[in-house]
Design a protein around this motif. Structure first.
Motif, PDB file in Angstrom:
ATOM      1  N   LEU A 283     -11.406  -1.261 -10.608  1.00 14.51           N
ATOM      2  CA  LEU A 283     -10.652  -0.310  -9.802  1.00 14.51           C
ATOM      3  C   LEU A 283     -11.137  -0.359  -8.363  1.00 14.51           C
ATOM      4  O   LEU A 283     -12.324  -0.447  -8.088  1.00 14.51           O
ATOM      5  CB  LEU A 283     -10.823   1.119 -10.340  1.00 14.51           C
ATOM      6  N   ASP A 284     -10.194  -0.277  -7.431  1.00 12.66           N
ATOM      7  CA  ASP A 284     -10.556  -0.307  -6.018  1.00 12.66           C
ATOM      8  C   ASP A 284      -9.449   0.351  -5.207  1.00 12.66           C
ATOM      9  O   ASP A 284      -8.365   0.657  -5.717  1.00 12.66           O
ATOM     10  CB  ASP A 284     -10.767  -1.753  -5.554  1.00 12.66           C
ATOM     11  N   SER A 285      -9.724   0.540  -3.936  1.00  8.17           N
ATOM     12  CA  SER A 285      -8.731   1.061  -3.014  1.00  8.17           C
ATOM     13  C   SER A 285      -7.705  -0.015  -2.683  1.00  8.17           C
ATOM     14  O   SER A 285      -8.027  -1.206  -2.643  1.00  8.17           O
ATOM     15  CB  SER A 285      -9.420   1.528  -1.727  1.00  8.17           C
ATOM     16  N   THR A 286      -6.488   0.414  -2.402  1.00  8.67           N
ATOM     17  CA  THR A 286      -5.466  -0.534  -1.970  1.00  8.67           C
ATOM     18  C   THR A 286      -5.859  -1.224  -0.665  1.00  8.67           C
ATOM     19  O   THR A 286      -5.328  -2.289  -0.348  1.00  8.67           O
ATOM     20  CB  THR A 286      -4.133   0.193  -1.772  1.00  8.67           C
ATOM     21  N   ALA A 287      -6.785  -0.619   0.075  1.00  9.88           N
ATOM     22  CA  ALA A 287      -7.212  -1.217   1.339  1.00  9.88           C
ATOM     23  C   ALA A 287      -7.907  -2.553   1.136  1.00  9.88           C
ATOM     24  O   ALA A 287      -8.066  -3.321   2.087  1.00  9.88           O
ATOM     25  CB  ALA A 287      -8.139  -0.261   2.087  1.00  9.88           C
ATOM     26  N   TRP A 353       0.124  -2.536  10.900  1.00  7.96           N
ATOM     27  CA  TRP A 353      -1.132  -1.993  10.394  1.00  7.96           C
ATOM     28  C   TRP A 353      -1.250  -2.242   8.895  1.00  7.96           C
ATOM     29  O   TRP A 353      -2.273  -2.714   8.395  1.00  7.96           O
ATOM     30  CB  TRP A 353      -1.189  -0.505  10.716  1.00  7.96           C
ATOM     31  N   ALA A 354      -0.196  -1.933   8.159  1.00  5.88           N
ATOM     32  CA  ALA A 354      -0.211  -2.106   6.710  1.00  5.88           C
ATOM     33  C   ALA A 354      -0.314  -3.574   6.326  1.00  5.88           C
ATOM     34  O   ALA A 354      -1.033  -3.945   5.392  1.00  5.88           O
ATOM     35  CB  ALA A 354       1.034  -1.480   6.086  1.00  5.88           C
ATOM     36  N   ALA A 355       0.389  -4.425   7.058  1.00  7.64           N
ATOM     37  CA  ALA A 355       0.383  -5.851   6.748  1.00  7.64           C
ATOM     38  C   ALA A 355      -0.991  -6.471   6.961  1.00  7.64           C
ATOM     39  O   ALA A 355      -1.383  -7.389   6.236  1.00  7.64           O
ATOM     40  CB  ALA A 355       1.419  -6.570   7.608  1.00  7.64           C
ATOM     41  N   SER A 356      -1.727  -5.974   7.941  1.00  3.69           N
ATOM     42  CA  SER A 356      -3.022  -6.578   8.260  1.00  3.69           C
ATOM     43  C   SER A 356      -4.190  -5.940   7.517  1.00  3.69           C
ATOM     44  O   SER A 356      -5.286  -6.508   7.505  1.00  3.69           O
ATOM     45  CB  SER A 356      -3.283  -6.491   9.771  1.00  3.69           C
ATOM     46  N   THR A 357      -3.961  -4.782   6.886  1.00  5.22           N
ATOM     47  CA  THR A 357      -5.076  -4.081   6.233  1.00  5.22           C
ATOM     48  C   THR A 357      -4.889  -3.846   4.742  1.00  5.22           C
ATOM     49  O   THR A 357      -5.868  -3.767   3.999  1.00  5.22           O
ATOM     50  CB  THR A 357      -5.305  -2.705   6.877  1.00  5.22           C
ATOM     51  N   GLY A 358      -3.647  -3.638   4.298  1.00  2.97           N
ATOM     52  CA  GLY A 358      -3.417  -3.241   2.918  1.00  2.97           C
ATOM     53  C   GLY A 358      -3.289  -1.740   2.756  1.00  2.97           C
ATOM     54  O   GLY A 358      -2.979  -1.256   1.670  1.00  2.97           O
ATOM     55  N   PHE A 360      -1.523   1.884   3.146  1.00  4.23           N
ATOM     56  CA  PHE A 360      -0.132   2.259   2.898  1.00  4.23           C
ATOM     57  C   PHE A 360       0.472   2.806   4.191  1.00  4.23           C
ATOM     58  O   PHE A 360      -0.103   3.684   4.823  1.00  4.23           O
ATOM     59  CB  PHE A 360      -0.103   3.340   1.812  1.00  4.23           C
ATOM     60  N   PRO A 361       1.641   2.327   4.617  1.00  6.03           N
ATOM     61  CA  PRO A 361       2.250   2.877   5.839  1.00  6.03           C
ATOM     62  C   PRO A 361       2.677   4.328   5.628  1.00  6.03           C
ATOM     63  O   PRO A 361       3.244   4.671   4.593  1.00  6.03           O
ATOM     64  CB  PRO A 361       3.459   1.965   6.072  1.00  6.03           C
ATOM     65  N   ALA A 385       0.854  -0.674  -4.805  1.00  5.14           N
ATOM     66  CA  ALA A 385       0.472   0.581  -4.154  1.00  5.14           C
ATOM     67  C   ALA A 385       1.702   1.363  -3.721  1.00  5.14           C
ATOM     68  O   ALA A 385       1.751   2.592  -3.839  1.00  5.14           O
ATOM     69  CB  ALA A 385      -0.423   0.304  -2.958  1.00  5.14           C
ATOM     70  N   VAL A 386       2.708   0.647  -3.207  1.00  8.01           N
ATOM     71  CA  VAL A 386       3.938   1.300  -2.764  1.00  8.01           C
ATOM     72  C   VAL A 386       4.611   2.003  -3.934  1.00  8.01           C
ATOM     73  O   VAL A 386       4.968   3.190  -3.861  1.00  8.01           O
ATOM     74  CB  VAL A 386       4.894   0.271  -2.130  1.00  8.01           C
ATOM     75  N   GLU A 387       4.780   1.271  -5.021  1.00  6.69           N
ATOM     76  CA  GLU A 387       5.474   1.832  -6.177  1.00  6.69           C
ATOM     77  C   GLU A 387       4.681   2.972  -6.806  1.00  6.69           C
ATOM     78  O   GLU A 387       5.247   3.989  -7.210  1.00  6.69           O
ATOM     79  CB  GLU A 387       5.732   0.724  -7.200  1.00  6.69           C
ATOM     80  N   GLN A 388       3.358   2.824  -6.875  1.00 13.89           N
ATOM     81  CA  GLN A 388       2.550   3.859  -7.513  1.00 13.89           C
ATOM     82  C   GLN A 388       2.616   5.166  -6.729  1.00 13.89           C
ATOM     83  O   GLN A 388       2.756   6.247  -7.316  1.00 13.89           O
ATOM     84  CB  GLN A 388       1.092   3.395  -7.636  1.00 13.89           C
ATOM     85  N   LEU A 389       2.515   5.075  -5.405  1.00 13.92           N
ATOM     86  CA  LEU A 389       2.559   6.289  -4.600  1.00 13.92           C
ATOM     87  C   LEU A 389       3.952   6.907  -4.606  1.00 13.92           C
ATOM     88  O   LEU A 389       4.103   8.128  -4.728  1.00 13.92           O
ATOM     89  CB  LEU A 389       2.125   6.000  -3.169  1.00 13.92           C
ATOM     90  N   GLN A 390       4.980   6.077  -4.512  1.00 16.36           N
ATOM     91  CA  GLN A 390       6.337   6.615  -4.494  1.00 16.36           C
ATOM     92  C   GLN A 390       6.754   7.170  -5.848  1.00 16.36           C
ATOM     93  O   GLN A 390       7.660   8.011  -5.928  1.00 16.36           O
ATOM     94  CB  GLN A 390       7.314   5.541  -4.012  1.00 16.36           C
ATOM     95  N   ASN A 391       6.105   6.735  -6.917  1.00 16.41           N
ATOM     96  CA  ASN A 391       6.381   7.283  -8.246  1.00 16.41           C
ATOM     97  C   ASN A 391       5.563   8.540  -8.540  1.00 16.41           C
ATOM     98  O   ASN A 391       5.752   9.173  -9.582  1.00 16.41           O
ATOM     99  CB  ASN A 391       6.065   6.241  -9.328  1.00 16.41           C
ATOM    100  N   THR A 392       4.640   8.881  -7.654  1.00 16.93           N
ATOM    101  CA  THR A 392       3.776  10.037  -7.880  1.00 16.93           C
ATOM    102  C   THR A 392       4.571  11.334  -7.815  1.00 16.93           C
ATOM    103  O   THR A 392       5.378  11.539  -6.910  1.00 16.93           O
ATOM    104  CB  THR A 392       2.637  10.065  -6.841  1.00 16.93           C
ATOM    105  N   LYS A 393       4.324  12.199  -8.771  1.00 14.81           N
ATOM    106  CA  LYS A 393       4.953  13.516  -8.794  1.00 14.81           C
ATOM    107  C   LYS A 393       4.104  14.456  -7.947  1.00 14.81           C
ATOM    108  O   LYS A 393       2.923  14.627  -8.208  1.00 14.81           O
ATOM    109  CB  LYS A 393       5.031  14.039 -10.229  1.00 14.81           C
TER     110      LYS A 393
END
Length: 449
Positions: A283-287, A353-358, A360-361, A385-393
């Motif tokens: 497990l790690d950060s999306t960064a 920023w997101a493209a160069s770091t990972g 989330f915008p 990361a995009v899908e996981q955050l956007q699926n978050t309730k």
């Protein structure tokens, strides 16, 4: 993070404060905290807390802003880690040495709000009718309290699982169907261990409190009472409820299986173990997505955080940091800082920023920018990361806990996790951490009455 700590135990990071001398290059005049460059631009001192490649990305955002206009000059100064930067801020806040803007990690939110030294972002949002609907709701919600936005999200992450697709294939596992539950991860870890003759750890997670927060929230559980501290001052920790019990018991089960790698508290040690193919899943950060994908000698896979079997995933709490504006600075400097904040939130800036770091915008429209679309096409790992955050309730669980002693709470949880690695009873370790956090909460309430 919060100078509210007057009780006896000082967290280790409080001892790491650096006696830094801030040097403003190119500044020819100053009145109090109002500084100008040789060509008359208002200087905004900005403290940031990201090193290495991430720090270079921060500097790139700042350079882009400075080149985009000729009225404001942002002077970006690296202040060490999040903990070190906040320790330094505590020492100078309210003085002429304090910055105008500072990057503070998410668990510093309550301290910053209650410090009395910040100007809420809501002041400028209301004045300018600034449209916050452009931001991701799940990100915005973390930094909002009672409908007021106190800081501007800047670098936002969420936790995901990285795995070695090549190892999965070699061991007969399906790399296109990664494990999604605790039992599935456990079984895959056993397969990995057996196939590679015990030379590879099946799974690992850094000894850090953030993942306990995430695993509890993903099950819909609260970290503290009073709606995670959102509807009132928290009085009790809840990490030893069934959600936390499942998480700690699972770690103990993996250790019993001999599949749980222990790489300590250092993020880079875990990343190095993954890249060295010493561990198959972690497990790690999306960064860390960009670094893992670009530096691995194997195909990197990404997956959502696992949940206990039979539990519906609720999603994740945003991590990372936000930008805070100081209140006790000249109005001209506040206005200049606000201009930079708005620039940093623009879709094209957020996309780069997101493209160069990972990270989330924070701006929804950033996902449509060509630079980020190209990254998504070339590296689909970023989409997890995009899908996981956007699926978050969005609930009090996933909005994140709001407590004044978060660094201390994390330290207690880390100690408990290390106890599990040492073979101690997981529920006893969890209960002990819960009680210790309760004492921290009580001390905080007494100190702030």
């Amino acid at each position: 993070m919060k100078e509210m700590l007057k009780h006896k135990r000082a967290s280790a990071f409080l001892l790491l404060a650096l006696a830094l001398v801030l040097v403003m290059s190119g500044c020819s005049s100053s009145t109090g905290q109002l500084k100008t460059t040789d060509d008359g631009r208002i200087v905004v001192d900005f403290w940031y807390a990201l090193g290495g490649n991430l720090g270079e990305a921060v500097e790139a955002v700042v350079a882009g802003f400075n080149e985009s206009q000729d009225e404001v000059y942002v002077n970006a100064v690296y202040q060490g880690s999040y903990e070190e930067s906040l320790t330094q801020l505590r020492q100078v806040v309210g003085t002429s040495e304090a910055p105008a803007l500072v990057q503070v990690f998410e668990v510093g939110t309550k301290y910053m709000i209650e410090s009395g030294y910040i100007e809420p972002m809501q002041t400028f949002i209301d004045r300018d009718n600034f449209d916050v609907s452009q931001f991701e709701e799940n990100i915005l919600a973390y930094y909002q309290v009672d409908g007021k936005l106190y800081s501007m999200p800047f670098n936002t992450s969420n936790p995901i699982m990285f795995f070695n697709k090549d190892m999965f294939r070699e061991a007969g596992l399906d790399p296109e169907n990664p494990p999604r539950t605790y039992n599935e991860v456990r079984e895959a870890a056993k397969v990995i261990k057996e196939h590679f003759g015990g030379r590879v750890d099946g799974f690992s997670v850094i000894s850090h409190g953030w993942f306990t927060e995430q695993m509890i929230a993903n099950q819909g559980g609260l970290y503290v009472d009073n709606d995670n501290g959102r509807s009132g001052e928290p009085t009790q920790a809840l990490i030893n409820q069934e959600e936390g019990q499942r998480w700690f018991q699972w770690l103990a089960d993996l250790r019993e299986d001999g599949t749980l790698g222990n790489y300590g508290r250092d993020w880079d040690d875990h990343r190095a173990a993954f890249l060295a193919q010493t561990v198959a899943m972690y497990l790690d950060s999306t960064a860390s997505t960009s670094g893992n994908v670009n530096n691995a000698d194997f195909e990197v896979g990404t997956a959502f955080l696992p949940v206990p079997d039979g539990v519906e995933p609720h999603g994740v709490v945003v991590g990372g940091a936000s930008l805070w504006m100081m209140a006790d600075i000249p109005e001209e400097v506040q206005e200049a800082a606000w201009e930079f904040i708005k620039y940093a939130a623009q879709p094209d800036v957020q996309a780069q920023w997101a493209a160069s770091t990972g990270y989330f915008p924070i701006t929804k429209a950033a996902h449509n920018e060509s630079v980020l679309q190209e990254v998504y096409e070339q590296y689909p790992q970023f989409l997890t990361a995009v899908e996981q955050l956007q699926n978050t309730k969005l609930t009090p669980a996933t909005q994140g806990a709001l407590i004044g002693v978060f660094p201390e709470a994390r330290e207690r949880v880390v100690n408990a996790i290390e106890s599990v690695h040492n073979g101690d009873d997981p529920l006893e370790a969890l209960n002990r951490a819960n009680e210790e956090i309760n004492r921290e909460l009580e001390n905080y309430r007494r100190a702030n009455q």
